[in-house]
Scaffold this motif. Structure first.
Motif, short mmCIF file in Angstrom:
data_model
loop_
_atom_site.label_atom_id
_atom_site.label_comp_id
_atom_site.label_asym_id
_atom_site.label_seq_id
_atom_site.Cartn_x
_atom_site.Cartn_y
_atom_site.Cartn_z
N ILE A 29 37.94 26.10 42.39
CA ILE A 29 37.05 25.77 43.51
C ILE A 29 37.05 26.89 44.54
O ILE A 29 36.00 27.19 45.13
CB ILE A 29 37.45 24.41 44.13
CG1 ILE A 29 37.31 23.30 43.08
CG2 ILE A 29 36.61 24.10 45.36
CD1 ILE A 29 35.93 23.20 42.42
N GLU A 30 38.18 27.53 44.75
CA GLU A 30 38.24 28.67 45.66
C GLU A 30 37.29 29.77 45.21
O GLU A 30 36.56 30.36 46.02
CB GLU A 30 39.68 29.20 45.72
CG GLU A 30 39.87 30.41 46.60
CD GLU A 30 41.28 30.99 46.54
OE1 GLU A 30 41.53 31.97 47.27
OE2 GLU A 30 42.13 30.48 45.78
N LEU A 31 37.28 30.06 43.90
CA LEU A 31 36.37 31.08 43.38
C LEU A 31 34.92 30.63 43.50
O LEU A 31 34.06 31.42 43.94
CB LEU A 31 36.70 31.40 41.92
CG LEU A 31 35.77 32.39 41.23
CD1 LEU A 31 35.72 33.72 41.97
CD2 LEU A 31 36.18 32.58 39.78
N ALA A 32 34.63 29.39 43.15
CA ALA A 32 33.26 28.89 43.26
C ALA A 32 32.79 28.96 44.72
O ALA A 32 31.65 29.36 44.99
CB ALA A 32 33.17 27.47 42.72
N ASP A 33 33.67 28.61 45.65
CA ASP A 33 33.32 28.70 47.07
C ASP A 33 33.05 30.14 47.49
O ASP A 33 32.11 30.42 48.25
CB ASP A 33 34.43 28.11 47.94
CG ASP A 33 34.50 26.59 47.88
OD1 ASP A 33 33.55 25.95 47.37
OD2 ASP A 33 35.52 26.04 48.34
N ALA A 34 33.86 31.09 47.00
CA ALA A 34 33.65 32.51 47.34
C ALA A 34 32.31 33.00 46.80
O ALA A 34 31.58 33.74 47.48
CB ALA A 34 34.80 33.35 46.78
N ARG A 85 29.72 44.88 47.42
CA ARG A 85 31.02 45.27 46.83
C ARG A 85 32.18 44.50 47.46
O ARG A 85 33.14 44.14 46.78
CB ARG A 85 31.21 46.77 46.96
CG ARG A 85 30.19 47.55 46.10
CD ARG A 85 30.29 49.05 46.28
NE ARG A 85 31.56 49.59 45.85
CZ ARG A 85 31.88 49.84 44.58
NH1 ARG A 85 31.02 49.60 43.63
NH2 ARG A 85 33.05 50.37 44.29
N GLU A 86 32.08 44.23 48.76
CA GLU A 86 33.13 43.47 49.44
C GLU A 86 33.25 42.06 48.84
O GLU A 86 34.35 41.58 48.57
CB GLU A 86 32.80 43.38 50.93
CG GLU A 86 33.78 42.55 51.73
CD GLU A 86 33.38 42.45 53.18
OE1 GLU A 86 33.73 41.43 53.80
OE2 GLU A 86 32.70 43.36 53.70
N HIS A 87 32.13 41.41 48.63
CA HIS A 87 32.16 40.06 48.06
C HIS A 87 32.59 40.06 46.60
O HIS A 87 33.29 39.15 46.15
CB HIS A 87 30.80 39.38 48.24
CG HIS A 87 30.58 38.88 49.63
ND1 HIS A 87 31.22 37.76 50.13
CD2 HIS A 87 29.83 39.36 50.64
CE1 HIS A 87 30.85 37.56 51.38
NE2 HIS A 87 30.01 38.52 51.72
N ILE A 88 32.20 41.08 45.86
CA ILE A 88 32.63 41.17 44.46
C ILE A 88 34.14 41.38 44.39
O ILE A 88 34.82 40.80 43.55
CB ILE A 88 31.86 42.30 43.75
CG1 ILE A 88 30.42 41.85 43.55
CG2 ILE A 88 32.52 42.65 42.42
CD1 ILE A 88 29.52 42.88 42.98
N ALA A 89 34.67 42.18 45.28
CA ALA A 89 36.12 42.40 45.32
C ALA A 89 36.86 41.11 45.62
O ALA A 89 37.93 40.84 45.05
CB ALA A 89 36.47 43.48 46.35
N GLU A 90 36.30 40.28 46.50
CA GLU A 90 36.93 39.00 46.82
C GLU A 90 36.99 38.10 45.58
O GLU A 90 38.03 37.53 45.26
CB GLU A 90 36.17 38.29 47.94
CG GLU A 90 36.73 36.93 48.28
CD GLU A 90 35.89 36.15 49.27
OE1 GLU A 90 36.38 35.07 49.70
OE2 GLU A 90 34.78 36.58 49.63
#
Length: 116
Positions: A29-34, A85-90
């Motif tokens: 869920i953390e990944l889906a939220d990100a 790139r910032e969001h992909i890194a997260e």
């Protein structure tokens, strides 16, 4: 600005990115939220972006992103943007692995016989 619409049709001139993320179940869920945040906060305004659909597996081990772009070139240009790139890194920091694949819709089948 109109809302992105997912069109699944062999006639649509779009590129589909299917990205399967593998994740520990406790972080699904953390990944889906990100990914939701990245789509809402960044991708909706990126040229060439059409839509994103996030799916979470029932076993908790995967998150699948089915995203459509006007072209592979526009996707590649988006990947060079610092905000993207910032969001992909997260997302990459949360996932154990990910497998992005570009595809085109080959065919769509429906019980009512309608062509998509």
């Amino acid at each position: 600005m109109s809302s992105p619409t997912t069109t699944i049709s062999a006639d649509a001139d779009l590129i589909t990115l299917v990205n399967v993320f593998t994740v520990p179940p406790e972080r699904q869920i953390e990944l889906a939220d990100a990914l939701d945040r990245a789509t809402r906060d960044v991708f909706l305004a990126v040229p060439g972006f059409v839509s994103a659909n996030l799916h979470i597996s029932l076993d908790g081990r995967r998150v699948v992103n089915y995203a459509q772009w006007n072209s592979e070139q526009q996707y590649q240009e988006a990947m060079r943007r610092p905000d993207v790139r910032e969001h992909i890194a997260e997302a990459a920091a949360i996932a154990e692995a990910f497998d992005p694949t570009f595809a085109r819709v080959r065919s769509v089948h429906r019980p009512d016989g309608q062509k998509a």
